[in-house]
Design a protein around this motif. Sequence first.
Motif, PDB file in Angstrom:
ATOM      1  N   ASP A  49      -4.505   3.914  -0.442  1.00  0.00           N
ATOM      2  CA  ASP A  49      -4.136   2.798  -0.823  1.00  0.00           C
ATOM      3  C   ASP A  49      -2.807   2.474  -1.436  1.00  0.00           C
ATOM      4  O   ASP A  49      -2.387   3.459  -2.316  1.00  0.00           O
ATOM      5  CB  ASP A  49      -5.186   2.203  -1.842  1.00  0.00           C
TER       6      ASP A  49
ATOM      7  N   SER B 261      -2.277  -3.307   0.000  1.00  0.00           N
ATOM      8  CA  SER B 261      -3.839  -3.586   0.011  1.00  0.00           C
ATOM      9  C   SER B 261      -4.069  -4.613   0.584  1.00  0.00           C
ATOM     10  O   SER B 261      -4.107  -5.078   1.779  1.00  0.00           O
ATOM     11  CB  SER B 261      -4.564  -3.157  -1.423  1.00  0.00           C
TER      12      SER B 261
ATOM     13  N   TYR C 296      -9.040   2.302  -0.720  1.00  0.00           N
ATOM     14  CA  TYR C 296      -9.083   2.520  -2.176  1.00  0.00           C
ATOM     15  C   TYR C 296     -10.052   3.681  -2.320  1.00  0.00           C
ATOM     16  O   TYR C 296     -11.192   3.659  -2.476  1.00  0.00           O
ATOM     17  CB  TYR C 296      -9.935   1.162  -2.591  1.00  0.00           C
TER      18      TYR C 296
ATOM     19  N   CYS D 205      -4.983  -0.384   2.511  1.00  0.00           N
ATOM     20  CA  CYS D 205      -6.230  -0.762   2.019  1.00  0.00           C
ATOM     21  C   CYS D 205      -7.378   0.169   1.540  1.00  0.00           C
ATOM     22  O   CYS D 205      -8.516  -0.391   0.805  1.00  0.00           O
ATOM     23  CB  CYS D 205      -6.878  -1.944   3.094  1.00  0.00           C
TER      24      CYS D 205
ATOM     25  N   GLY E 279      -8.416  -6.042  -3.491  1.00  0.00           N
ATOM     26  CA  GLY E 279      -9.535  -6.240  -3.135  1.00  0.00           C
ATOM     27  C   GLY E 279     -10.001  -7.560  -2.616  1.00  0.00           C
ATOM     28  O   GLY E 279      -9.404  -8.360  -2.151  1.00  0.00           O
TER      29      GLY E 279
END
Length: 301
Positions: A182, A38, A166, A164, A10
Amino acid sequence: MRALVISGGGSKGAFAGGVAQYLIEDLRREYGLYIGTSTGSLLVNHMALKKVREIKKVYTSVTNDDIFSVCPFVIRKKYGVEQIAINHVNVLRNILSGSKTFGESHQLKALIKRTFTKEDFNALRNSLQEVVVTVSNLSLNQVEYISINDFDYESYTDWIWISCNYTPFMSLARRNGCEYADGGMGCMVPIEEAIRRGAKVVDAIILQTEVTQLNRMPSRNPFGLLTNMFSFMLDRIEKQNIRIGKFAATHNDAIINFYYTPTVLTTNSLIFNQERMSEWWERGYEFAQFQSQQTSQLEIL
């Protein structure tokens, strides 16, 4: 062949950006393969293009508004610690609209297309480098590795976005009859895949400390509990990926150079804070410089 691997994490991707900047610009390392999961998948394309300044600008200016089209949480600061709480209005509205997730991340998809253009895509396709992003196929219960060489611009940027997502805080994507999320859900650190694709030297940037230094605060709400649970599971996945990567390296005469974060950066990587991410980028650069100097001194001795 040398490969650069960047793990998921992240907002902590800013630290990875600083490390990669030092490896590419200062040490002038040339990579034949770039592979990310991610947040790592957002970084690897620009790093392969040597467009470090451009991606640094993104990572040091991005906010939650640039990521979420429907943000499922609000950020509250208590006793100096940032925590998330449910945004009841947004979550309820999203569920009533038929969504399977609490929030949506279509702003991130638009950001990817603005910052990674079709010209950038074509330049990478015409280079000798391969760029790969990791996604999790929830329907088939497997991890998939998406190479830039196998897709057109629209499809490939979609896969970066999917890598990416999540879930359940961000969008759930459906492609070819399957649900995708993700890449970190299945593989946080794709070292084994880099070696399988022929890498003999792997520079792996891990967005966690090498030794556990974290004692999480008690959950104060359902979202806090969910993020703690997911963080715990992803930590376990990451450690397993590293063990498997070391095993693969041993049996394929490959070398892995690890770059862990020296300290815990954050307990919630869904919070995108410009000032903090700018600091992490610089810390990543300085840490890579320090580790390189330490390695050089050991080699002299």
